[in-house]
Design a protein around this motif. Structure first.
Motif, PDB file in Angstrom:
ATOM      1  N   SER A  98       0.725  -1.492   0.008  1.00  0.00           N
ATOM      2  CA  SER A  98      -0.246  -0.171  -0.034  1.00  0.00           C
ATOM      3  C   SER A  98       0.709   1.241  -0.302  1.00  0.00           C
ATOM      4  CB  SER A  98      -0.941  -0.115   1.298  1.00  0.00           C
ATOM      5  OG  SER A  98      -0.330  -0.428   2.439  1.00  0.00           O
ATOM      6  N   LEU A  99       2.024   0.985   0.948  1.00  0.00           N
ATOM      7  CA  LEU A  99       3.428   1.987   0.056  1.00  0.00           C
ATOM      8  C   LEU A  99       3.223   2.140  -1.640  1.00  0.00           C
ATOM      9  CD1 LEU A  99       5.003   2.623   3.796  1.00  0.00           C
ATOM     10  CD2 LEU A  99       3.268   4.020   2.810  1.00  0.00           C
ATOM     11  N   SER A 205       5.927  13.101   5.097  1.00  0.00           N
ATOM     12  CA  SER A 205       5.258  11.848   5.511  1.00  0.00           C
ATOM     13  C   SER A 205       5.143  10.442   4.779  1.00  0.00           C
ATOM     14  CB  SER A 205       4.475  12.678   7.121  1.00  0.00           C
ATOM     15  OG  SER A 205       4.651  13.372   7.443  1.00  0.00           O
ATOM     16  N   MET A 206       5.209   9.795   5.376  1.00  0.00           N
ATOM     17  CA  MET A 206       5.121   7.858   4.523  1.00  0.00           C
ATOM     18  C   MET A 206       3.994   7.583   5.427  1.00  0.00           C
ATOM     19  SD  MET A 206       8.186   7.985   1.622  1.00  0.00           S
ATOM     20  CE  MET A 206       7.707   6.952   0.829  1.00  0.00           C
ATOM     21  N   PRO A 208       1.237   7.708   6.981  1.00  0.00           N
ATOM     22  CA  PRO A 208      -0.168   8.380   8.091  1.00  0.00           C
ATOM     23  C   PRO A 208      -1.026   7.740   7.681  1.00  0.00           C
ATOM     24  CG  PRO A 208       0.016   9.856   6.065  1.00  0.00           C
ATOM     25  CD  PRO A 208       1.196   8.225   5.777  1.00  0.00           C
ATOM     26  N   TYR A 209      -1.732   8.185   8.694  1.00  0.00           N
ATOM     27  CA  TYR A 209      -3.362   7.967   9.063  1.00  0.00           C
ATOM     28  C   TYR A 209      -4.631   8.311   7.610  1.00  0.00           C
ATOM     29  CZ  TYR A 209      -7.974   7.284  10.539  1.00  0.00           C
ATOM     30  OH  TYR A 209      -9.645   7.520  10.921  1.00  0.00           O
ATOM     31  N   ASP A 210      -4.540   6.969   7.445  1.00  0.00           N
ATOM     32  CA  ASP A 210      -5.784   7.588   6.114  1.00  0.00           C
ATOM     33  C   ASP A 210      -6.935   7.611   6.327  1.00  0.00           C
ATOM     34  OD1 ASP A 210      -5.756   7.989   3.094  1.00  0.00           O
ATOM     35  OD2 ASP A 210      -5.661   6.457   2.977  1.00  0.00           O
ATOM     36  N   ALA A 212     -11.175   7.546   6.182  1.00  0.00           N
ATOM     37  CA  ALA A 212     -12.459   7.254   5.211  1.00  0.00           C
ATOM     38  C   ALA A 212     -12.953   8.360   4.944  1.00  0.00           C
ATOM     39  CB  ALA A 212     -14.257   6.926   6.212  1.00  0.00           C
ATOM     40  N   GLU A 213     -11.626   9.945   5.078  1.00  0.00           N
ATOM     41  CA  GLU A 213     -11.921  10.606   2.964  1.00  0.00           C
ATOM     42  C   GLU A 213     -11.217  10.261   1.964  1.00  0.00           C
ATOM     43  OE1 GLU A 213     -11.649  11.649   5.928  1.00  0.00           O
ATOM     44  OE2 GLU A 213     -12.664  12.740   7.766  1.00  0.00           O
ATOM     45  N   PHE A 214     -10.860   9.138   2.993  1.00  0.00           N
ATOM     46  CA  PHE A 214      -9.040   9.096   1.032  1.00  0.00           C
ATOM     47  C   PHE A 214      -9.041   8.194   1.063  1.00  0.00           C
ATOM     48  CE2 PHE A 214      -8.408  12.684   3.413  1.00  0.00           C
ATOM     49  CZ  PHE A 214      -8.777  14.028   2.858  1.00  0.00           C
ATOM     50  N   GLU A 217      -9.871   6.213  -1.740  1.00  0.00           N
ATOM     51  CA  GLU A 217      -9.090   6.246  -3.454  1.00  0.00           C
ATOM     52  C   GLU A 217      -7.838   5.611  -3.126  1.00  0.00           C
ATOM     53  OE1 GLU A 217     -11.015   8.885  -1.424  1.00  0.00           O
ATOM     54  OE2 GLU A 217     -12.617   8.313  -3.181  1.00  0.00           O
ATOM     55  N   HIS A 218      -6.896   5.426  -2.223  1.00  0.00           N
ATOM     56  CA  HIS A 218      -5.540   4.751  -2.444  1.00  0.00           C
ATOM     57  C   HIS A 218      -5.898   3.425  -2.882  1.00  0.00           C
ATOM     58  CE1 HIS A 218      -4.285   8.534   0.400  1.00  0.00           C
ATOM     59  NE2 HIS A 218      -3.925   8.905  -1.057  1.00  0.00           N
ATOM     60  N   ARG A 220      -7.928   2.203  -4.676  1.00  0.00           N
ATOM     61  CA  ARG A 220      -8.362   2.358  -6.151  1.00  0.00           C
ATOM     62  C   ARG A 220      -6.754   2.581  -7.358  1.00  0.00           C
ATOM     63  NH1 ARG A 220      -8.822   1.693 -10.120  1.00  0.00           N
ATOM     64  NH2 ARG A 220     -10.281   1.820 -11.724  1.00  0.00           N
ATOM     65  N   GLN A 221      -6.577   3.118  -6.233  1.00  0.00           N
ATOM     66  CA  GLN A 221      -5.186   3.638  -7.058  1.00  0.00           C
ATOM     67  C   GLN A 221      -4.568   2.407  -6.986  1.00  0.00           C
ATOM     68  OE1 GLN A 221      -2.550   6.151  -5.002  1.00  0.00           O
ATOM     69  NE2 GLN A 221      -2.884   8.289  -6.489  1.00  0.00           N
TER      70      GLN A 221
ATOM     71  N   TRP B  12      -9.611   9.669  -6.751  1.00  0.00           N
ATOM     72  CA  TRP B  12      -8.534   8.670  -6.942  1.00  0.00           C
ATOM     73  C   TRP B  12      -6.607   8.459  -7.476  1.00  0.00           C
ATOM     74  CZ3 TRP B  12      -6.537   5.241 -10.740  1.00  0.00           C
ATOM     75  CH2 TRP B  12      -7.649   5.072 -12.184  1.00  0.00           C
ATOM     76  N   ALA B  18      -0.570   6.829  -2.385  1.00  0.00           N
ATOM     77  CA  ALA B  18       0.080   5.821  -0.621  1.00  0.00           C
ATOM     78  C   ALA B  18       0.039   6.941   0.145  1.00  0.00           C
ATOM     79  CB  ALA B  18       1.544   5.863  -0.834  1.00  0.00           C
ATOM     80  N   VAL B  21       2.530  12.594   2.362  1.00  0.00           N
ATOM     81  CA  VAL B  21       2.381  13.656   2.714  1.00  0.00           C
ATOM     82  C   VAL B  21       3.343  14.984   2.701  1.00  0.00           C
ATOM     83  CG1 VAL B  21       1.295  15.429   4.428  1.00  0.00           C
ATOM     84  CG2 VAL B  21       0.515  12.977   4.413  1.00  0.00           C
TER      85      VAL B  21
END
Lengths: 394, 102
Positions: A98-99, A205-206, A208-210, A212-214, A217-218, A220-221, B12, B18, B21
């Motif tokens: 996911s990163l 920052s890699m 970080p908390y993600d 429900a708003e985001f 989308e990640h 889906r990416q 998206w 990922a 930030v």
């Protein structure tokens, strides 16, 4: 080292591929049957044959974490593991994916406990099939060597991690002739990884908390990157074929052209299966074999194309999915065939075989073929175990 | 999430890969004050500015100036955990219910 044929185990061939792919970091914890890979690699480091940093860690949770940290800093990062070691990496597998970090791992397939067992089946990596990693499975040491380069190239082009899988002991420890690339050619193929943002490229920052708003989308990416991996893999295969003369398509069809029946499987048993197909063909039976190399992403279209129009196919899993209807390969092949017209759709029979290092023989394939030609045994249930003792000795 | 909010957020295709930030200090923009169920109330007259509460705050929500005196709570970020009230030796901080049901 120049291009030459050497007598190598799957583990040594993989370690050589790893050296030739010029990583920055190799982090690993030893576990049978993959231990030799970090062992060989650490020797390359000690002998000054690679500038890579070898990180000996205290667990596989740490080896994958070290790879993630290194890759997040822009370093080409490799590891190797098996079975319980892979299981201990579990949360990091998802984090690497996911990163979007193209860590490359050599997984040497071993039964995942229990009862404790150190021999081959696919229960370890099959459990990780939905973690977002690209998965390539090899039949022999040559493929294990070749597919490591293809895995790296695919991973780095789409920003996803990849694992190459080979069968523990059968492939990892048996010695066979392996044709190696010249170092320079291998390095040219692998090129250098050009990461996007890294921990060293500025204040970032890699992970970080993600919220429900985001989050969606990640995901889906990530799903899009997996879809792109088909084309990236095809490109990597083509380029590698031009370089080596060896073409490692997502699936390999063996004597399928006019086949009415087919075996579908993954890994080293394909060699035994091809021998069985040859012998059955000699006796006039129209039977072939389909070997799956690329399991993630799953080449459903190629599989449907190869199998549609057959009378019946045996899908052979080297692990039980405990779904009550066979292993993961059977389920995925069934899914792939669902889109084909009903008249073209072969009967699909799931088999489970070779668990925990149980040998599979040519005769086993004959038995499966017999089963395919006859109506499904009423007592077979929805999945048939092969090579298991049914009766106690009298 | 309300639909009118949603249309200002990236798709998206355009969202940072990922969730990385790429700007420093961005956590300040994440307002956590509405997580509170209890609100700290500072009684300035009882406060001795000993600053015991300042490092105890997990949300860095108690400002402490160069003049060696603390200021009012940063209620945009205070989550209402009550640690400050617990460590205060002078009873200068009390917790009261935050809105909602009386």
């Amino acid at each position: 080292m120049s291009g030459r044929t050497a007598l190598l185990s799957g583990n040594e061939a993989t370690a050589i591929a790893m050296r030739q792919a010029r990583p920055d970091v190799f982090a690993a914890f030893p576990i049978t049957p993959s231990t030799e890979i970090p062992q060989y690699f650490s020797k390359f480091v000690a002998d000054g044959e690679t500038p890579a940093v070898f990180v000996p860690v205290e667990s596989e949770h740490s080896s994958m974490s070290a790879c993630i940290g290194a890759a997040a800093s822009g370093a080409r990062s490799f590891t190797a593991t098996s079975a319980n070691g892979l299981a201990l990496m579990w949360e990091e597998l998802y984090i690497a994916a996911s990163l979007r970090l193209p860590v490359v791992m050599a997984c040497v397939n071993r039964a995942l406990s229990g009862p404790i067992n150190i021999n081959n089946d696919h229960s370890d990596s099959m459990g990780a099939r939905d973690s977002g990693w690209i998965q390539l499975y090899s039949e022999n040491a040559q493929e294990a060597y070749d597919q490591f380069f293809i895995a790296l190239k695919t991973a780095e082009s789409v920003g996803l991690p990849a694992m190459t899988c080979q069968d523990g002991f059968i492939t990892s420890h048996a010695v066979e002739p392996v044709e190696l690339l010249e170092d320079g050619k291998a390095a040219g193929y692998c090129g250098t990884w050009k990461p996007g943002r890294t921990l060293l490229s500025g204040p970032v920052s890699m992970g970080p908390y993600d919220g429900a708003e985001f989050y969606m989308e990640h995901k889906r990416q990530q799903s899009d990157a997996v879809s792109q991996a088909f084309e990236a893999h095809a490109r990597a295969v083509r380029e590698y074929g031009a370089l080596s003369g060896r073409l490692l398509d997502p699936v390999e069809e063996y004597r399928l052209d006019d086949a009415e029946y087919a075996f579908v499987l993954i890994g080293s048993s394909a060699g035994t299966g091809k021998d069985a197909v040859d012998r059955l063909r000699e006796r006039g039976h129209r039977v072939g074999l389909l070997k799956i190399r690329l399991f993630r992403p799953f080449p459903a279209e190629a599989i449907a194309r190869a199998l549609s129009g057959r009378r019946a196919v045996a899908v052979m899993d080297k692990c039980d999915g405990f779904s009550g209807s066979g292993g993961p390969l059977a389920a995925e092949v069934a899914g792939a065939l669902y889109g084909t017209p009903a008249a073209e759709r072969p009967e699909l029979r799931p088999f489970v075989y070779g668990l925990g290092g149980r040998d599979v023989w040519v005769e086993e394939f004959f038995g499966i073929y017999e089963s395919l030609r006859n109506p499904w045994a009423a007592d077979a249930g929805r999945v048939e175990y092969r090579g298991v003792r049914e009766e106690a000795p009298v | 999430m309300a639909n009118e909010t949603r249309k200002f957020l990236p798709s998206w295709r355009t969202i940072d890969s990922a969730g990385t930030v790429a700007v420093p200090g961005s956590s300040e923009k994440f307002l956590t004050g509405d997580w509170r169920t209890e609100r700290p109330v500072w009684k300035a007259e009882a406060c001795r500015h000993c600053a015991l509460c300042v490092p105890a705050c997990p949300d860095s929500s108690i400002p402490f100036g160069a003049d060696q005196r603390r200021g009012g709570f940063d209620l945009d970020h205070c989550k209402g955990c009550g640690v400050c009230a617990a460590v205060c030796p002078f009873g200068a901080i009390s917790m009261i219910p935050e809105g909602g049901l009386k």
